[in-house]
Design a protein around this motif. Structure first.
Motif, PDB file in Angstrom:
ATOM      1  N   LEU A  56       0.820  -1.211   0.000  1.00  0.00           N
ATOM      2  CA  LEU A  56       0.000   0.000   0.000  1.00  0.00           C
ATOM      3  C   LEU A  56       0.855   1.262   0.000  1.00  0.00           C
ATOM      4  O   LEU A  56       0.605   2.198  -0.764  1.00  0.00           O
ATOM      5  N   GLY A  57       1.880   1.292   0.853  1.00  0.00           N
ATOM      6  CA  GLY A  57       2.738   2.474   0.901  1.00  0.00           C
ATOM      7  C   GLY A  57       3.386   2.778  -0.437  1.00  0.00           C
ATOM      8  O   GLY A  57       3.520   3.943  -0.823  1.00  0.00           O
ATOM      9  N   ASP A  58       3.792   1.743  -1.160  1.00  0.00           N
ATOM     10  CA  ASP A  58       4.416   1.956  -2.467  1.00  0.00           C
ATOM     11  C   ASP A  58       3.387   2.351  -3.521  1.00  0.00           C
ATOM     12  O   ASP A  58       3.703   3.115  -4.433  1.00  0.00           O
ATOM     13  N   TRP A  59       2.169   1.821  -3.420  1.00  0.00           N
ATOM     14  CA  TRP A  59       1.126   2.260  -4.365  1.00  0.00           C
ATOM     15  C   TRP A  59       0.848   3.742  -4.194  1.00  0.00           C
ATOM     16  O   TRP A  59       0.756   4.487  -5.179  1.00  0.00           O
ATOM     17  N   LEU A  60       0.732   4.180  -2.948  1.00  0.00           N
ATOM     18  CA  LEU A  60       0.485   5.599  -2.694  1.00  0.00           C
ATOM     19  C   LEU A  60       1.656   6.445  -3.180  1.00  0.00           C
ATOM     20  O   LEU A  60       1.470   7.481  -3.828  1.00  0.00           O
ATOM     21  N   GLY A  61       2.867   5.998  -2.873  1.00  0.00           N
ATOM     22  CA  GLY A  61       4.037   6.746  -3.307  1.00  0.00           C
ATOM     23  C   GLY A  61       4.161   6.815  -4.819  1.00  0.00           C
ATOM     24  O   GLY A  61       4.483   7.859  -5.388  1.00  0.00           O
ATOM     25  N   ALA A  62       3.892   5.698  -5.494  1.00  0.00           N
ATOM     26  CA  ALA A  62       4.004   5.662  -6.956  1.00  0.00           C
ATOM     27  C   ALA A  62       2.941   6.534  -7.605  1.00  0.00           C
ATOM     28  O   ALA A  62       3.209   7.218  -8.605  1.00  0.00           O
ATOM     29  N   THR A  63       1.731   6.533  -7.055  1.00  0.00           N
ATOM     30  CA  THR A  63       0.667   7.350  -7.630  1.00  0.00           C
ATOM     31  C   THR A  63       0.989   8.830  -7.488  1.00  0.00           C
ATOM     32  O   THR A  63       0.811   9.620  -8.436  1.00  0.00           O
ATOM     33  N   GLU A  64       1.478   9.246  -6.328  1.00  0.00           N
ATOM     34  CA  GLU A  64       1.875  10.649  -6.159  1.00  0.00           C
ATOM     35  C   GLU A  64       3.061  10.989  -7.055  1.00  0.00           C
ATOM     36  O   GLU A  64       3.133  12.083  -7.632  1.00  0.00           O
ATOM     37  N   PHE A  65       3.985  10.071  -7.203  1.00  0.00           N
ATOM     38  CA  PHE A  65       5.135  10.229  -8.097  1.00  0.00           C
ATOM     39  C   PHE A  65       4.661  10.493  -9.531  1.00  0.00           C
ATOM     40  O   PHE A  65       5.147  11.400 -10.217  1.00  0.00           O
ATOM     41  N   LEU A  66       3.676   9.716  -9.990  1.00  0.00           N
ATOM     42  CA  LEU A  66       3.165   9.869 -11.354  1.00  0.00           C
ATOM     43  C   LEU A  66       2.363  11.154 -11.517  1.00  0.00           C
ATOM     44  O   LEU A  66       2.324  11.737 -12.603  1.00  0.00           O
ATOM     45  N   LEU A  67       1.730  11.599 -10.463  1.00  0.00           N
ATOM     46  CA  LEU A  67       1.011  12.865 -10.511  1.00  0.00           C
ATOM     47  C   LEU A  67       1.974  14.012 -10.774  1.00  0.00           C
ATOM     48  O   LEU A  67       1.662  14.950 -11.530  1.00  0.00           O
ATOM     49  N   ASP A  68       3.152  13.936 -10.190  1.00  0.00           N
ATOM     50  CA  ASP A  68       4.130  15.018 -10.307  1.00  0.00           C
ATOM     51  C   ASP A  68       4.982  14.936 -11.569  1.00  0.00           C
ATOM     52  O   ASP A  68       5.508  15.961 -12.016  1.00  0.00           O
ATOM     53  N   ARG A  69       5.119  13.742 -12.139  1.00  0.00           N
ATOM     54  CA  ARG A  69       6.016  13.550 -13.286  1.00  0.00           C
ATOM     55  C   ARG A  69       5.268  13.798 -14.597  1.00  0.00           C
ATOM     56  O   ARG A  69       4.699  12.891 -15.189  1.00  0.00           O
ATOM     57  N   GLU A  70       5.295  15.042 -15.045  1.00  0.00           N
ATOM     58  CA  GLU A  70       4.538  15.417 -16.238  1.00  0.00           C
ATOM     59  C   GLU A  70       5.132  14.847 -17.521  1.00  0.00           C
ATOM     60  O   GLU A  70       4.512  14.935 -18.584  1.00  0.00           O
ATOM     61  N   ASP A  71       6.314  14.236 -17.435  1.00  0.00           N
ATOM     62  CA  ASP A  71       6.925  13.625 -18.611  1.00  0.00           C
ATOM     63  C   ASP A  71       6.471  12.182 -18.816  1.00  0.00           C
ATOM     64  O   ASP A  71       6.827  11.564 -19.829  1.00  0.00           O
ATOM     65  N   LEU A  72       5.679  11.641 -17.896  1.00  0.00           N
ATOM     66  CA  LEU A  72       5.251  10.246 -17.996  1.00  0.00           C
ATOM     67  C   LEU A  72       3.774  10.166 -18.361  1.00  0.00           C
ATOM     68  O   LEU A  72       2.945  10.872 -17.790  1.00  0.00           O
ATOM     69  N   ALA A  73       3.447   9.299 -19.310  1.00  0.00           N
ATOM     70  CA  ALA A  73       2.058   9.108 -19.739  1.00  0.00           C
ATOM     71  C   ALA A  73       1.900   7.683 -20.252  1.00  0.00           C
ATOM     72  O   ALA A  73       2.871   6.973 -20.479  1.00  0.00           O
ATOM     73  N   GLY A  74       0.628   7.280 -20.412  1.00  0.00           N
ATOM     74  CA  GLY A  74       0.340   5.940 -20.906  1.00  0.00           C
ATOM     75  C   GLY A  74       0.291   4.935 -19.775  1.00  0.00           C
ATOM     76  O   GLY A  74       0.218   5.287 -18.596  1.00  0.00           O
ATOM     77  N   PRO A  75       0.339   3.633 -20.107  1.00  0.00           N
ATOM     78  CA  PRO A  75       0.227   2.596 -19.073  1.00  0.00           C
ATOM     79  C   PRO A  75       1.452   2.520 -18.181  1.00  0.00           C
ATOM     80  O   PRO A  75       2.583   2.655 -18.648  1.00  0.00           O
ATOM     81  N   VAL A  76       1.195   2.319 -16.888  1.00  0.00           N
ATOM     82  CA  VAL A  76       2.268   2.156 -15.901  1.00  0.00           C
ATOM     83  C   VAL A  76       1.888   1.006 -14.980  1.00  0.00           C
ATOM     84  O   VAL A  76       0.816   1.016 -14.366  1.00  0.00           O
ATOM     85  N   ASN A  77       2.766   0.016 -14.876  1.00  0.00           N
ATOM     86  CA  ASN A  77       2.514  -1.112 -13.972  1.00  0.00           C
ATOM     87  C   ASN A  77       2.822  -0.695 -12.537  1.00  0.00           C
ATOM     88  O   ASN A  77       3.978  -0.438 -12.190  1.00  0.00           O
ATOM     89  N   LEU A  78       1.772  -0.623 -11.718  1.00  0.00           N
ATOM     90  CA  LEU A  78       1.960  -0.359 -10.295  1.00  0.00           C
ATOM     91  C   LEU A  78       2.081  -1.706  -9.587  1.00  0.00           C
ATOM     92  O   LEU A  78       1.116  -2.273  -9.070  1.00  0.00           O
ATOM     93  N   VAL A  79       3.296  -2.219  -9.619  1.00  0.00           N
ATOM     94  CA  VAL A  79       3.618  -3.531  -9.059  1.00  0.00           C
ATOM     95  C   VAL A  79       4.905  -3.412  -8.254  1.00  0.00           C
ATOM     96  O   VAL A  79       5.606  -2.410  -8.317  1.00  0.00           O
ATOM     97  N   SER A  80       5.213  -4.460  -7.513  1.00  0.00           N
ATOM     98  CA  SER A  80       6.409  -4.481  -6.688  1.00  0.00           C
ATOM     99  C   SER A  80       7.677  -4.527  -7.537  1.00  0.00           C
ATOM    100  O   SER A  80       7.645  -4.877  -8.719  1.00  0.00           O
TER     101      SER A  80
END
Length: 299
Positions: free
Chosen positions: A195-219
């Motif tokens: 859970l902690g990494d899912w939250l961190g990754a989602t906030e990370f992707l919110l801030d990274r305007e250079d990233l788009a498309g599918p992203v695997n939120l996995v370990s």
């Protein structure tokens, strides 16, 4: 950042909203109201999204809430596709000056179907299972927002590990009684994320305007069902000597039982290349965090 969130009352939405508010963001819940927000009718007041910096859509009926009857399959599909289509089309209709720059759109690693022992990154095609087809139409529903120039990130989320939510919440009582069991052979690969990494990754992707498309939120590291079963049993100090034969799983859960026996070795290609750092990269550290008395919201 002003963020509008659909699905904010769910397991992940509640925790993500808390996390984003702690980070200083202004989070607004998109609450269903017949006159202004009714995805079943394709209705959403544009003013609800106008001026937002980002929209996060996590809405969708619970995959494991009940057997997959024909009717519940329709619920799973409509609760995702109608919501996403309504949000994406509303974004597209907004004037460019009022249009959100980012849409974080929920999806799932179910996109890949049964991959056997093969590692799959975000470039892999959709599989041929019910969940794979569901993810395909779910993601496609976000296309109007992308076509209008909004950055769309497709969150292909694996099962999220925390003691307060599935899959751990229903498993823990069984494992604490010594009834933990691998599913089928146990050789199938499991996709998961703390859970902690899912939250961190989602906030990370919110801030990274250079990233788009599918992203695997996995370990960062994958494990088999047998390894997961063994590690969870050790974490609660109980044996796990049993196995659930495939036919028994099918009898108990129907088509969902077959999905649970599929092997899914999804790897986090985009997050890894972007420099994301996992706090709980392996199953042992993830389960230790998940079993703490308080949910692991921070990283």
């Amino acid at each position: 950042m002003r963020i509008v969130m659909a699905g904010a009352s769910g397991f992940l939405g509640t925790r993500l909203a808390d996390r984003l508010r702690q980070s200083g963001h202004d989070v607004h819940r998109l609450v269903r109201q017949p006159a202004t927000w009714d995805p079943g009718q394709g209705r959403l007041d544009p003013d609800a999204l106008a001026g937002a910096d980002a929209v996060v859509n996590l809405a969708g009926a619970n995959i494991g809430a009940q057997r997959w009857t024909a009717n519940y399959k329709r619920v799973l599909r409509s609760s995702r596709v109608n919501t996403t289509d309504t949000i994406a089309r509303t974004i597209a209709r907004l004037p460019a000056a009022d249009r959100p720059r980012t849409l974080l759109q929920a999806s799932a690693v179910g996109w890949y179907g049964d991959t056997g022992d093969q590692e799959v990154t975000e470039e892999a095609p959709a599989g041929s299972t019910f969940l794979a087809d569901l993810c395909r139409v779910w993601e496609a529903a976000a296309r109007p927002a992308e076509d209008a120039g909004t950055r769309v990130v497709l969150l292909r989320t694996a099962p999220v590990l925390d003691r307060t939510g599935a899959p751990l919440k229903p498993l823990l009582p069984l494992f604490k009684l010594g009834g933990g069991a691998r599913l089928g052979s146990g050789r199938q690969w499991m996709a998961w994320i703390a859970l902690g990494d899912w939250l961190g990754a989602t906030e990370f992707l919110l801030d990274r305007e250079d990233l788009a498309g599918p992203v695997n939120l996995v370990s960062a590291e994958q494990c088999t069902n047998a390894a997961f079963t063994r590690t969870l049993a050790a974490a609660v100090h109980r044996p796990a000597l049993l196995s659930v034969p495939g036919p028994v799983l099918d009898l108990a859960l129907g088509e969902l039982g077959g999905e649970l026996r599929h092997s899914q070795r999804a790897v986090p290609g985009v997050l890894r290349d972007a420099g994301f750092s996992w706090a709980y990269p392996d199953i042992a550290s993830a389960l230790q965090a998940a079993l703490r008395p308080e949910p692991a919201i921070g990283r």
